[in-house]
Design an enzyme around this catalytic site. Structure first.
Site, short mmCIF file in Angstrom:
data_model
loop_
_atom_site.label_atom_id
_atom_site.label_comp_id
_atom_site.label_asym_id
_atom_site.label_seq_id
_atom_site.Cartn_x
_atom_site.Cartn_y
_atom_site.Cartn_z
N GLU A 153 0.88 -1.17 0.00
CA GLU A 153 0.00 0.00 0.00
C GLU A 153 0.92 1.23 0.00
O GLU A 153 1.83 1.31 0.82
CB GLU A 153 -0.88 0.00 1.26
CG GLU A 153 -1.82 1.19 1.23
CD GLU A 153 -2.76 1.27 2.41
OE1 GLU A 153 -2.74 0.37 3.27
OE2 GLU A 153 -3.49 2.27 2.46
N ARG A 183 5.72 -12.73 9.83
CA ARG A 183 6.31 -11.42 9.58
C ARG A 183 7.74 -11.41 10.10
O ARG A 183 8.07 -12.15 11.00
CB ARG A 183 5.61 -10.30 10.37
CG ARG A 183 4.19 -10.18 10.33
CD ARG A 183 3.70 -9.10 11.29
NE ARG A 183 4.24 -7.79 11.01
CZ ARG A 183 3.79 -6.97 10.08
NH1 ARG A 183 2.81 -7.32 9.32
NH2 ARG A 183 4.33 -5.78 9.90
N LYS A 240 4.65 0.22 9.36
CA LYS A 240 4.58 1.52 8.70
C LYS A 240 3.87 2.55 9.55
O LYS A 240 4.25 3.71 9.58
CB LYS A 240 3.85 1.37 7.36
CG LYS A 240 4.77 1.33 6.18
CD LYS A 240 4.00 1.39 4.89
CE LYS A 240 3.37 0.05 4.58
NZ LYS A 240 2.54 0.04 3.39
P1 ATP Z 1 2.99 -2.47 7.96
O1 ATP Z 1 2.50 -3.37 9.03
O2 ATP Z 1 4.42 -2.13 8.05
O3 ATP Z 1 2.13 -1.27 7.73
P2 ATP Z 1 1.65 -3.67 5.84
O4 ATP Z 1 1.40 -5.12 5.82
O5 ATP Z 1 0.49 -2.85 6.18
O6 ATP Z 1 2.91 -3.37 6.68
P3 ATP Z 1 1.76 -3.42 3.02
O7 ATP Z 1 2.21 -2.29 2.21
O8 ATP Z 1 0.34 -3.82 2.98
O9 ATP Z 1 2.20 -3.11 4.48
O10 ATP Z 1 2.68 -4.69 2.75
C1 ATP Z 1 3.00 -5.20 1.50
C2 ATP Z 1 3.43 -6.63 1.68
O11 ATP Z 1 4.53 -6.73 2.55
C3 ATP Z 1 2.31 -7.46 2.29
O12 ATP Z 1 2.19 -8.66 1.55
C4 ATP Z 1 2.76 -7.70 3.68
O13 ATP Z 1 2.29 -8.93 4.17
C5 ATP Z 1 4.29 -7.68 3.56
N1 ATP Z 1 4.89 -7.28 4.83
C6 ATP Z 1 4.68 -6.14 5.52
N2 ATP Z 1 5.37 -6.13 6.67
C7 ATP Z 1 6.07 -7.29 6.71
C8 ATP Z 1 6.96 -7.89 7.65
N3 ATP Z 1 7.31 -7.28 8.78
N4 ATP Z 1 7.47 -9.10 7.35
C9 ATP Z 1 7.16 -9.72 6.20
N5 ATP Z 1 6.30 -9.23 5.28
C10 ATP Z 1 5.76 -8.03 5.52
MG MG Z 2 -1.20 -3.97 4.76
#
Ligand code: ATP
Ligand code: MG
Length: 553
Positions: A35, A261, A271
């Protein structure tokens, strides 16, 4: 570093291999779906290496898709930074960049299909009421009084939502599933909400925006994704992912798989929380070298190779764990040790005067850029009567364990001569201001004439030729191993995460460019800061120390 590209097997690779072997799929298609509401961090690198890595290793494709359904938090700066980071990490996406917003019209039509099947309804409960009606893990939910509207009424109201006839939060579209489901996500999840917000791709075309769960599975299916990988917190959402695809007319049905994660000790990978650090000015910016963002790590001197290697070493599992910072540091050290030219820098300078050399003495000494890799070449370093050495490299008195300069004893200057400390001068407060030494000019690359051995080597720079420089030494941004688990993570900030020193570097570093990392003897690996450094003020970031000096602050 010779990169180890063989990926250890894991449960996801096994699934992919089975699906290829059984003929379920002829080719693999994955996607990385960020995102654009912030910069990418090391957790995203894990997901990038997984998705792009699987596609690469099994001759498939990986899409880059911006999951852009919440315009209020998203912008083009984030989009640009994400594209850059993915490329910098060494990956290439399939075809053009995709946006979930490319599918808004299709998504809208699928919502109509659900309404027509009696599987979605327009709800007018408030956000607060919806939350209350949802129930909890131990308490079933309750049906909304709007749940049994007719299909005709729902079609009309949903169109009104799209037309902007409702105020924000006054209506939403919900799936009609089961308010008693043991999966809370299945208790009539919201599919669309109203937001009068301009979108970075679709401008003012829409005032209703689809929710993640509705958007994600359909976007995957439209793109022909075969395996949709996400993190474990979406495990329950898999029920909804499948429910939606089972209830609309779409030919593809990707499978969702979850992995754990990445969590890193003394670091934060969320984020939402990183945004707070930036917005509150706790760090300079998203690419502050203390941040575990890809851009922060890059600015600090981390290489794409080291980050890919880190992701390879942590592997992919379903167990949540906290990875040690030492693992990340060892990956960058292993890389830099083989690629970084050596240079001399003095971070805490004190003067050495070689009394027996004439005033104005100057000699150019040839030095290897790397002790073991001869094709990295040599350089000329000026040597003269007055030098800077590090304050910690001299003691008036010390026992035999001390391998550096002591009063009355000898030491070798790195790639230069042997000197002996004769006397010192101190200021009123007792601080040493100069160390007077004699230099044996008959010791370049050899022992003294009488054959005695001199152990210990210290680094130095010629005072007259040295460049003044700022050194930024970084420590963990947090005082506790798991700041994420702390209710108020802001209270765990390490106030000493940045230490600034002023000292000197050898003259050739005038031409140092950002992204080239040098090993400063004993001090660590350093690179020029791409933002703060300029002709008037050389600024170096310490990427990492030479050894694992990892401390719990
Ligand atoms: P955050 O929790 O940092 O906001 P998010 O999941 O909301 O992360 P996205 O932009 O939706 O952020 O993530 C894009 C991809 O990266 C998704 O498939 C998510 O599962 C993966 N991702 C995000 N954070 C991690 C993490 N700490 N470890 C592994 N994969 C991650
Ligand atoms: Mg997300």
């Amino acid at each position: 570093m010779t990169e180890n590209t063989a990926s250890p097997t894991n449960f996801i690779r096994q699934i992919v291999e089975q699906d290829l072997a059984s003929g379920k799929y002829n080719s693999i298609h994955t996607r990385f779906p960020p995102e654009p509401n912030g910069y990418l961090h090391l957790g995203h690198a894990k997901s990038i290496c997984l998705n792009f890595g699987i596609a690469q290793d099994y001759q498939g494709q990986c899409n880059l898709r911006f999951d852009d359904t919440n315009p209020v938090k998203e912008n083009r700066e984030f989009i640009r930074s994400i594209e850059h980071d993915v490329q910098w990490l060494g990956f290439k996406w399939n075809g053009k960049i995709r946006y979930s917003s490319d599918y808004f019209e299709q998504l809208f039509n699928y919502a109509i299909e659900l309404i027509n099947k009696g599987l979605a309804y327009v709800d007018e409960l408030s956000v607060e009421e919806i939350r209350k009606y949802r129930g909890t893990l131990s308490k079933p939910g309750k049906n909304s009084p709007y749940r049994d509207r007719t299909i005709q009424e729902n079609l009309k109201l949903f169109q009104s939502m799209r037309n902007g006839d409702f105020e924000q939060s006054k209506a939403c579209l919900r799936a009609k599933i089961d308010m008693n489901s043991k999966f809370i996500v299945m208790r009539d999840p919201v599919l669309y909400r109203i937001k009068f917000a301009k979108h970075h791709q679709t401008d003012n075309q829409w005032c209703i925006y689809p929710m993640y769960d509705f958007t994600h599975c359909i976007s995957d299916a439209i793109e022909g994704i075969t395996h949709s990988f996400c993190t474990l917190e979406f495990q329950d959402n898999r029920q909804l992912y499948n429910w939606i695809l089972n209830n609309i007319t779409i030919s593809k049905h990707p499978q969702q798989y979850e992995f754990s994660r990445l969590n890193l000790e003394y670091g934060l990978l969320s984020k939402r929380k990183l945004t707070q650090l930036v917005d509150k000015g706790i760090v300079e910016s998203w690419d502050d070298p203390r941040m575990l963002t890809i851009s922060g790590l890059r600015r600090r001197g981390y290489t794409p190779t080291s980050i890919r290697e880190f992701c390879r070493r942590i592997g992919i599992t379903k167990q949540d764990n906290l990875v040690q910072m030492a693992l990340l540091e060892s990956c960058i050290r292993d890389d830099l040790n083989k690629t970084s030219p050596r240079a001399m820098a003095v971070l805490d300078p004190v003067i050495v005067i070689l009394e027996n050399l004439p005033i104005g003495y100057k000699e150019m000494l040839n030095m290897p850029n790397h002790p073991n890799i001869s094709n990295m070449g040599t350089r000329s370093v000026p040597f003269s009567r007055k030098l800077w050495i590090d304050r910690a490299d001299f003691r008036e008195k010390a026992n035999k364990q001390y391998k550096r300069l002591r009063l009355g004893k000898e030491i070798r200057l790195r790639n230069a001569y042997i000197i002996r400390a004769e006397r010192i001068v101190k200021d009123q407060d007792g601080n040493i201001t100069a160390i007077y030494c004699v230099c044996d000019l008959d010791t370049l690359g050899k022992d003294p004439a009488d054959g005695h051995k001199v152990k210990g080597v210290i680094h130095w720079v010629s005072m007259e030729h040295a460049l003044s420089a700022e050194f930024r030494l970084y420590n963990n941004l947090f005082n506790v191993a798991n700041p994420d688990s702390n209710e108020n993570f802001l209270s765990t900030i390490n106030l000493n995460s940045l230490e600034i020193k002023r000292g000197f570097v050898e003259p050739m570093l005038k031409n140092a460019v950002a992204m080239v990392t040098y090993q400063f003897e004993r001090e660590g690996y350093f690179c020029v800061d791409s933002v703060l450094s300029d002709n008037l003020n050389l600024v170096f970031n310490r990427t990492v120390t030479l050894r694992n000096s990892f401390q719990k602050n």
